[in-house]
Design an enzyme around this catalytic site. Structure first.
Site, mmCIF file in Angstrom:
data_model
loop_
_atom_site.group_PDB
_atom_site.id
_atom_site.type_symbol
_atom_site.label_atom_id
_atom_site.label_comp_id
_atom_site.label_asym_id
_atom_site.label_seq_id
_atom_site.Cartn_x
_atom_site.Cartn_y
_atom_site.Cartn_z
ATOM 1 N N GLN A 1 -7.590 2.686 6.159
ATOM 2 C CA GLN A 1 -6.716 2.188 5.101
ATOM 3 C C GLN A 1 -7.439 2.125 3.755
ATOM 4 O OE1 GLN A 1 -5.326 -1.085 8.296
ATOM 5 N NE2 GLN A 1 -4.641 -1.556 6.241
ATOM 6 N N ARG B 1 -1.469 -8.194 8.913
ATOM 7 C CA ARG B 1 -0.145 -8.552 8.400
ATOM 8 C C ARG B 1 0.105 -10.053 8.516
ATOM 9 N NH1 ARG B 1 4.901 -4.575 9.757
ATOM 10 N NH2 ARG B 1 5.809 -4.748 7.740
ATOM 11 N N CYS B 2 -0.512 -11.002 8.096
ATOM 12 C CA CYS B 2 -1.175 -11.078 6.811
ATOM 13 C C CYS B 2 -2.632 -11.510 6.920
ATOM 14 C CB CYS B 2 -0.442 -12.058 5.940
ATOM 15 S SG CYS B 2 -1.105 -12.210 4.287
ATOM 16 N N GLU C 1 3.838 -8.055 4.163
ATOM 17 C CA GLU C 1 3.451 -9.010 5.205
ATOM 18 C C GLU C 1 4.333 -10.252 5.266
ATOM 19 O OE1 GLU C 1 -1.291 -8.756 4.664
ATOM 20 O OE2 GLU C 1 -0.019 -8.937 2.938
HETATM 21 N N1 MCN Z 1 8.061 -2.435 -2.187
HETATM 22 C C1 MCN Z 1 9.161 -2.330 -3.017
HETATM 23 N N2 MCN Z 1 9.446 -3.362 -3.869
HETATM 24 C C2 MCN Z 1 8.687 -4.485 -3.905
HETATM 25 C C3 MCN Z 1 7.589 -4.615 -3.046
HETATM 26 C C4 MCN Z 1 7.274 -3.547 -2.193
HETATM 27 O O1 MCN Z 1 9.875 -1.326 -2.945
HETATM 28 N N3 MCN Z 1 8.959 -5.480 -4.759
HETATM 29 C C5 MCN Z 1 7.674 -1.322 -1.310
HETATM 30 C C6 MCN Z 1 6.354 -0.713 -1.768
HETATM 31 O O2 MCN Z 1 6.453 0.128 -2.836
HETATM 32 C C7 MCN Z 1 5.848 -0.093 -0.486
HETATM 33 C C8 MCN Z 1 6.303 -1.096 0.560
HETATM 34 O O3 MCN Z 1 7.423 -1.787 -0.006
HETATM 35 O O4 MCN Z 1 6.433 1.162 -0.301
HETATM 36 C C9 MCN Z 1 5.210 -2.124 0.905
HETATM 37 O O5 MCN Z 1 4.642 -2.550 -0.285
HETATM 38 P P1 MCN Z 1 3.557 -3.720 -0.468
HETATM 39 O O6 MCN Z 1 4.161 -5.017 -0.169
HETATM 40 O O7 MCN Z 1 2.941 -3.531 -1.794
HETATM 41 O O8 MCN Z 1 2.475 -3.466 0.672
HETATM 42 P P2 MCN Z 1 1.446 -2.263 0.824
HETATM 43 O O9 MCN Z 1 2.083 -1.001 0.492
HETATM 44 O O10 MCN Z 1 0.153 -2.634 0.203
HETATM 45 O O11 MCN Z 1 1.278 -2.264 2.389
HETATM 46 C C10 MCN Z 1 0.451 -3.200 3.031
HETATM 47 C C11 MCN Z 1 1.246 -4.091 3.953
HETATM 48 C C12 MCN Z 1 0.325 -4.671 4.920
HETATM 49 S S1 MCN Z 1 -0.873 -5.667 4.288
HETATM 50 C C13 MCN Z 1 0.369 -4.368 6.245
HETATM 51 S S2 MCN Z 1 -0.708 -5.106 7.300
HETATM 52 C C14 MCN Z 1 1.351 -3.478 6.715
HETATM 53 C C15 MCN Z 1 2.506 -3.359 5.870
HETATM 54 O O12 MCN Z 1 2.244 -3.307 4.599
HETATM 55 N N4 MCN Z 1 1.035 -2.481 7.547
HETATM 56 C C16 MCN Z 1 2.003 -1.559 7.834
HETATM 57 N N5 MCN Z 1 3.530 -2.632 6.336
HETATM 58 C C17 MCN Z 1 3.298 -1.653 7.242
HETATM 59 N N6 MCN Z 1 4.281 -0.775 7.560
HETATM 60 C C18 MCN Z 1 3.991 0.230 8.412
HETATM 61 N N7 MCN Z 1 4.975 1.091 8.735
HETATM 62 N N8 MCN Z 1 2.752 0.405 8.955
HETATM 63 C C19 MCN Z 1 1.759 -0.461 8.687
HETATM 64 O O13 MCN Z 1 0.558 -0.276 9.197
#
Ligand code: MCN
Length: 783
Positions: A221, A368-369, A738
């Site tokens: 990651q 997560r988280c 998360e």
């Molecule tokens: N998003 C959005 N609008 C927001 C917030 C988020 O559209 N206001 C979208 C983002 O652009 C992104 C997705 O939602 O496409 C997740 O965004 P974000 O919350 O920023 O998280 P990350 O992309 O940094 O992903 C990390 C988070 C974590 S910490 C874990 S653990 C996790 C998770 O995401 N692991 C996953 N979701 C997962 N989902 C899948 N399928 N597989 C994992 O391993």
């Protein structure tokens, strides 16, 4: 139906419900995972693993294994020690054995590596290697590990203490507790969990002796960070190491680590001059990769008779297994456990967290988280429910009474965080209305009269995501920021590259939407790339729901930088002053003359072929974004359960989740994230636990015993939103990945206890297996 499988086209900005651009390749089986990659001349790596949790290595006999046809090499800790690779730093400041020289410290630990022409020969050889062990007394219970007479887990330490942190004002909290009308307290065990992604951990290492370049395809990651660690450890210059993180079948935090297999594969590839593949089996993954949680928590809440919460005191012992890989907390108090005051306006709080080494795989990590947020949210939300029950108050009313008022934001918590924005009453009221809260309470009362067991559980959690402000976080000394590089080519097509690495979160779609929103370029013209350290700008990776708060912000800033330059070029093309140029829906025009315009594509072409005097050719920007603060998403969850008295089976009848992650980029992706995370919270609450016996033997170690939810058990989620934008994020967005795993376990457990409170049941530890409930019912004379 055909249309539904087609990738999206057109300009789609914030809030558009478009399908995920990346899904087509996954749906047609064209994703590329590490194990799909086959290089010419490739050999295979497998590990002999320790059967003991704690034992001295007396002798290793590899003779029989060596004679197996196809076996190329056998590598021990001694050999790695000579190469300076027996230990490596964890990302967060501890160190970790690659292969042991002296003693093993958990069951399943890698002890000897075999390299063979194919994986079958490698496994045959693994079975022929004889390791003579002298069993040592294992350290399994983290509380006992901290006692002075405990055996010591690590050969390089003289104590099992990992750390002791505290946060908050101890004296003030004590004073407030003394003055309180009521104090409720409870012990909680937040159990150890397996990070149950679909694709096990693995890598391929390739070394080119001519250029001296080491390339690793890896399920990581955080590719850039791993490259830095590899460079520090191997002394290979960082620009001669390339980490490629291809498609990843889920990471959930468990693929942030640098695992011994990566290091051994790289060492072997250099030594043998052949590419080396190492892929864990599922049960190897369960026994040896990073685990989550394992927290023993004592929580106390002090309040007035009328329900006003005054103080919070929490003492935690966390079991980190043999190595500590969690985030370096030096700049934030008590790790992120200090988010434990949650959504409530609490005057005084004090939290103490002690980490212990035990003879188990490394644990207590991001899953997560991260960094204890899940446990903190669980603790406060369970305590608030216990307080409500003790006072005979409605748990929703008690929460509404104690929420941080919306007008108090930005809000400084008793433990030092400045929450950016929030409106907790709005979220809870929305959830209550959607589920029909007061009708359900009436139904519960009637059912109770008939002896039926029905419970309603609430959780109103606060998350803390977006690591992070550079002055708060670092990984291996690198201050945390995030990057986005956007390059518009002469024909108006875009390639944007990031330092993050999605594992299923849909970044190829949402990052493209951010760029489409600001530059008015169709999403099909925007290619998003992540996960290649040779091509992407340096970044810290994807975990801690940080991609939106950090990389998403970086993308917005880069796009705006491009827009500023594009405006200058448009002014030149339209023979107007820059300040008279208006940009709208992908077109530049002179104020008042919308019909005479230049498209962003025309401007891109001019940027290369006809740039104005004094302006460099090209249309691109890179941003390394340092967020001013974390973002604080939140939510209100309400769960309704019915309990079968005969079997103790808990049925989740309804679950309403109102989430607030600020402005939403893609509502479909956000809902997918929430549903996935809720399902994980459901698994945590009712099914999952990694357990060890007193000798450190893992119970099971496969999906036959470690149950995760399937579509059959998973409840139907009812989702809704409130929108409270983050004031400091360029798009007003907060992370969401998360949230539901943080918030949901308390709602499930609160619902179960709510159904049983009148029988004198105050708490049941997760996972709430039917037999646990049945046992309680039996004790109470109900079953
Ligand atoms: N998003 C959005 N609008 C927001 C917030 C988020 O559209 N206001 C979208 C983002 O652009 C992104 C997705 O939602 O496409 C997740 O965004 P974000 O919350 O920023 O998280 P990350 O992309 O940094 O992903 C990390 C988070 C974590 S910490 C874990 S653990 C996790 C998770 O995401 N692991 C996953 N979701 C997962 N989902 C899948 N399928 N597989 C994992 O391993």
């Amino acid at each position: 139906a055909v249309e539904e499988t087609l990738p999206p086209v057109g300009v789609h900005g914030m809030g558009h419900k478009i399908r995920r651009k990346e899904d087509m390749r996954f749906l047609v089986g064209k994703g590329t995972y590490v194990d799909d990659i086959k290089l010419p001349n490739m050999v295979y790596l497998a590990f002999v693993r320790s059967p003991y949790a704690h034992a001295r290595i007396k002798k290793i006999n590899v003779e029989k294994a060596k004679s197996i046809p196809g076996v190329i090499d056998i590598i021990t800790g001694e050999e790695l020690e000579k190469a300076g690779l027996a230990w490596i730093p964890t990302l967060m400041g501890d160190k970790m054995m690659v292969l042991p020289t002296e003693k093993v410290v958990f069951q399943g630990q890698e002890v000897v590596a075999v390299i063979a022409e194919d994986k079958y020969a490698a496994w045959d050889a693994v079975n022929q290697i004889e390791v003579d062990y002298e069993p040592l007394e294992p350290v399994i219970d983290p509380k006992k590990a901290l006692e002075p007479n405990s055996p010591i887990v690590r050969p390089d330490k003289n104590s099992n203490l990992v750390f002791r942190w505290e946060a908050g004002n101890k004296e003030l909290t004590e004073k407030i507790f003394k003055e309180a009308d009521i104090v409720v307290s409870q012990d909680f065990y937040y159990q150890r969990l397996h990070v149950a992604y679909m694709e096990p951990v693995g890598c391929i290492a390739h070394y080119d002796p001519v250029s001296g370049k080491l390339t690793l395809w890896m399920t990581t990651q955080a590719p850039h960070v791993v490259r830095t660690v590899f460079s520090l450890v191997t002394k290979i210059p960082e620009n001669k190491i390339r980490i490629i993180s291809p498609d990843i079948g889920g990471g959930f935090g468990g693929k942030v680590y640098v695992y011994p297999g990566y290091v051994v594969a790289a060492y072997a590839a250099i030594k043998l001059g052949r590419p080396v593949k190492w892929i864990n089996t599922r049960s190897e993954d369960m026994k040896s990769t990073a685990f989550a949680r394992d927290f023993h928590i004592h929580g106390e809440l002090a309040a007035k008779k009328d329900g006003t919460i005054l103080g919070l005191r929490i003492k935690v012992i966390s079991d980190h297994g043999a190595f500590y890989g969690d985030a370096n907390p030096s700049k934030f108090p008590a790790g992120l456990f200090s988010i434990c005051t949650g959504a409530y306006d609490i005057k005084a709080a004090y939290v103490e967290v002690t980490g212990a080494y035990t003879n188990k795989p490394a644990g207590g990590i991001a899953y997560r988280c991260s960094f204890r947020v899940t446990e903190a949210a669980y603790t406060i939300e369970r305590l608030v429910d216990i307080l409500a029950h003790e006072l005979g108050m409605d748990p929703a009313e008690l929460r509404l009474k104690n929420f941080i008022p919306p007008e108090k934001f930005p809000y400084k918590s008793a433990l030092g965080w400045t929450y950016d924005s929030g409106n907790y009453p709005a979220a809870l009221k929305k959830a209550m209305e959607k589920i029909g809260y007061y009708e359900l309470r009436k139904e519960q009362e009637e059912k109770r009269k008939r002896g039926e067991l029905m419970g309603i559980g609430i959780s109103t959690f606060v998350e803390i995501v977006g690591a992070g402000p550079a002055d708060l976080f670092d990984i291996v000394g690198i201050k945390m920021f995030e990057s986005a590089e956007i390059r518009i080519h002469p024909t108006g097509k875009v390639i944007a590259r990031f330092g993050t690495r999605a594992q299923g979160q849909g970044h190829e779609t949402t990052y493209a939407q951010i760029i489409s929103e600001i530059l008015g370029i169709p999403v099909e013209d925007i290619i998003i790339e992540e996960g290649d350290t040779d091509t992407c700008p340096y970044g810290l990776g994807t975990y801690a729901s940080r991609s939106t708060p950090t990389a998403g912000a970086a993308a917005a800033v880069s796009a705006r930088k491009i827009l500023d330059k594009a405006k200058k070029i448009a002014a030149h093309l339209l023979e107007a002053r820059e300040e008279d140029i208006v940009f709208e829906k992908g077109k530049f025009y002179v104020k008042g003359y919308p019909d005479k315009y230049k498209t962003i594509q025309e401007v891109a072409l001019a940027a290369y072929t006809n740039p104005p005097p004094n302006i460099e050719a090209g249309l691109e920007a890179v941003t390394y974004y340092n967020p001013p603060n974390m973002t604080f998403p939140f939510g209100a969850y309400i769960c309704v359960v019915d309990i079968d008295k005969g079997t103790g089976q808990v049925k989740v009848r309804r679950f309403v989740a109102v989430d607030d992650c600020g402005n939403i980029i893609n509502p479909v992706i956000v809902d997918g994230q929430i549903m996935g995370a809720l399902t994980m919270g459901f698994g945590t609450s009712f099914m999952e636990e990694i357990r060890y016996d007193e000798n450190g033997n893992i119970f099971g170690g496969s999906f036959a015993e470690y149950l995760i939810p399937t579509a059959v058990e998973t409840p139907k989620w009812e989702l809704d939103k409130t929108v409270t934008p983050s004031p400091h994020h360029p798009l007003g967005a907060k992370g969401v990945g998360e949230s539901a795993t943080v918030g949901s376990p308390a709602a499930f457990v609160n619902a179960v206890v709510d159904a049983l409170w009148h029988l004198g049941v105050k708490h049941i530890d997760m996972p709430i297996w039917p037999w646990k409930v049945w046992k309680v019912l039996r004790e109470k004379g109900v079953a």
